[in-house]
Scaffold this motif. Structure first.
Motif, mmCIF file in Angstrom:
data_model
loop_
_atom_site.group_PDB
_atom_site.id
_atom_site.type_symbol
_atom_site.label_atom_id
_atom_site.label_comp_id
_atom_site.label_asym_id
_atom_site.label_seq_id
_atom_site.Cartn_x
_atom_site.Cartn_y
_atom_site.Cartn_z
ATOM 1 N N GLU A 44 -7.640 0.027 3.834
ATOM 2 C CA GLU A 44 -7.355 -1.393 2.889
ATOM 3 C C GLU A 44 -6.262 -1.964 3.575
ATOM 4 O O GLU A 44 -5.918 -3.303 3.715
ATOM 5 N N GLY A 91 1.186 -1.085 -0.096
ATOM 6 C CA GLY A 91 -0.229 0.429 -0.102
ATOM 7 C C GLY A 91 0.829 1.621 0.045
ATOM 8 O O GLY A 91 1.901 1.035 0.548
ATOM 9 N N ILE A 95 -13.784 -4.925 0.643
ATOM 10 C CA ILE A 95 -13.553 -3.341 2.416
ATOM 11 C C ILE A 95 -15.166 -3.462 3.187
ATOM 12 O O ILE A 95 -16.299 -3.082 1.797
ATOM 13 N N ARG A 148 -8.233 -4.022 6.512
ATOM 14 C CA ARG A 148 -9.478 -5.305 5.561
ATOM 15 C C ARG A 148 -8.063 -6.214 5.331
ATOM 16 O O ARG A 148 -8.098 -7.648 5.445
#
Length: 509
Positions: free
Chosen positions: A454, A395, A474, A457
């Motif tokens: 993100e 991410g 999500i 989850r």
């Protein structure tokens, strides 16, 4: 220059709803087109946040700023007291730590020095906003504290604020607490009280009407609002007392997370987003509780890491956490919890406590040394590969914040977690956090990790996969949820508050 108008919420005692009603009016006034901001002269809380400039203020004030659509700044909460134990607090003035003081030292000496920063902040706020929504603390009628008051009636008189006095009817004795509080105020202080508020009401309003009439006749001040008990508001609180009020709906969900509620727990709102996930149960483990068969154990931040570490050892949690981690149970440490996961925590200068050194849990290979300089930053970070439970999450531009006084040093090589790219809007190149070789234990200095949808989850799905459950997309967006809760709060308060009188009071200021 035209000065901001001021509304102020004071209470007959602590925990009557001052923070929530301040939040509500921040939202209401912002919705109605006013450039609005919260103000709390002095706050005592372990739940804090870092402003974009790197200053530290109370988390509840930040929630109020969010409700108002205003960027949080240190002038909104110029004095923050963070209890460290033994009647001692770290004193933070305009976002910067000024050291630890005993209660008597602060009350008799430093509070009056802090008053200069409060006045400076009021002047700044008056010139930058249309309306200030001011929150008091505790009760204005504590005669033993009144001499050194810098948060209640002294603030109201300084800026000639219109005061609304709140009582919590749910705890009983609301009428007596209102009348008694007003009786103990000086005449010029009572003159500032423009309305009374009954909060957390349950039942038939018709049965309450004789009491409302009595209050008006007895005090000469109208009751402007009878606010019903509002359940499950997803709004940050300032006090870990609120953890005791988390409703237990007895719904057994797929994933069970245990957060160790240490005596000096700080920033417990790190886990709010997890608590709202539809497939997750979050349980705060208090003294005497069993860890049980949890899918994840979290050790939270702490205002006194060594004392909380000794608590874990004394109560048997340290041994149990280590045994469970060895068996494969996932463990995450945040800030102070991250420090506890290491091999040793040293405090040679007694920054947080009188403990020179305490052995850590030994689940990660590093040592932390407490230092006098406090690190406070809003951060942006990337994650190239988080192999927690071998999930390999990637991410970028994730958000969080740092509040810590320790420096952590590896004793042998270990895999890092995050790459911090920005601290308080300045580009940096800093690695944060470590994970063990079995990929079931990690720690980070970054608060707010679980606020990133993100990443949150991905961690939950890794726990689901470990249990043989299918992964889910999500389920909920945390920031969108908070915005909707501010709107829900504002709508509820509008419905039960005499807003016409409120705006008449504002016009007459």
């Amino acid at each position: 220059m035209k000065k901001a108008k001021k509304l102020m919420f004071q209470g007959t005692s602590s925990h009557v709803g001052k923070s929530i009603l301040t939040t509500a009016f921040c939202r209401i006034l912002a919705q109605d087109g006013y450039k609005t901001a919260p103000f709390k002269a002095q706050n005592m809380a372990l739940n804090s946040y870092v402003t974009p400039s790197g200053g530290e203020i109370g988390r509840s004030t930040v929630a109020q700023a969010e409700a108002a659509g205003a960027e949080p700044i240190v002038q909104m909460n110029p004095v923050l007291l963070k209890p460290t134990g033994n009647s001692c607090s770290q004193v933070i003035i305009l976002g910067t730590s000024r050291g630890n003081y005993s209660a008597s030292e602060y009350q008799n000496q430093y509070s009056q020095k802090a008053w200069a920063s409060v006045k400076e902040s009021i002047e700044y706020m008056e010139s930058h906003y249309d309306v200030m929504v001011i929150e008091g603390a505790g009760s204005p009628a504590e005669v033993n504290l009144k001499k050194n008051d810098i948060v209640n009636m002294r603030v109201a008189k300084e800026c000639n604020a219109s005061v609304f006095l709140i009582a919590d009817i749910d705890r009983g004795g609301a009428l007596a607490s209102i009348v008694g509080t007003l009786e103990l105020l000086d005449e010029d202080e009572r003159a500032l009280v423009k309305g009374l508020v009954i909060n957390k009401f349950r039942g038939d309003i018709k049965l309450l009407e004789p009491a409302l009439t009595f209050l008006k006749e007895r005090t000469g001040i109208p009751v402007l609002g009878v606010i019903p008990y509002l359940n499950k508001l997803g709004i940050d609180d300032e006090d870990s007392v609120s953890l005791q009020e988390i409703p237990d709906d007895h719904v057994m969900r797929d994933i069970h997370i245990a957060v160790i509620q240490t005596p000096k727990i700080s920033n417990f709102t790190d886990f709010d987003a997890l608590n709202h996930e539809p497939d997750v149960n979050v349980r705060f483990v208090q003294k005497g509780d069993l860890l049980g068969n949890s899918d994840l154990i979290i050790i939270p931040g702490s205002k006194n890491t060594t004392e909380d570490l000794l608590y874990l050892k004394r109560e048997g949690y340290a041994k149990e956490i280590c045994e469970l981690a060895e068996q494969g149970t996932p463990v995450i440490g945040v800030c102070g919890g991250y420090q506890m996961l290491g091999e040793k925590v040293s405090d040679p200068d007694h920054v947080e406590s009188q403990n020179d050194e305490v052995d850590g849990l030994g689940l990660l290979p590093y040592t932390t040394v407490m230092q006098g300089v406090k690190n406070t930053y809003q951060v942006h970070f990337d994650c190239d590969d988080l192999p927690f439970l071998d999930m390999q999450f990637k991410g970028s531009d994730l958000k969080g914040y740092e509040i810590h006084m320790g420096e952590t040093t590896l004793n042998k090589p270990a895999q890092t977690l995050f790459h911090i790219t920005s601290r308080s809007s300045k580009d940096v190149d800093v690695n944060d956090g470590y994970i063990n070789e079995k990929h079931n234990v990690f720690g980070t200095y970054c608060h707010g990790v679980f606020d990133n949808d993100e990443l949150r989850r991905a961690i939950i799905n890794a726990l689901r996969k470990r249990k043989g459950l299918s992964e889910l997309p999500i389920q909920f967006r945390y920031r969108e949820y908070k915005e909707s809760e501010y709107d829900r709060l504002a709508d509820s308060v509008r419905k039960y508050f005499d807003m016409d009188t409120v705006y008449e009071i504002l016009r007459n200021e």
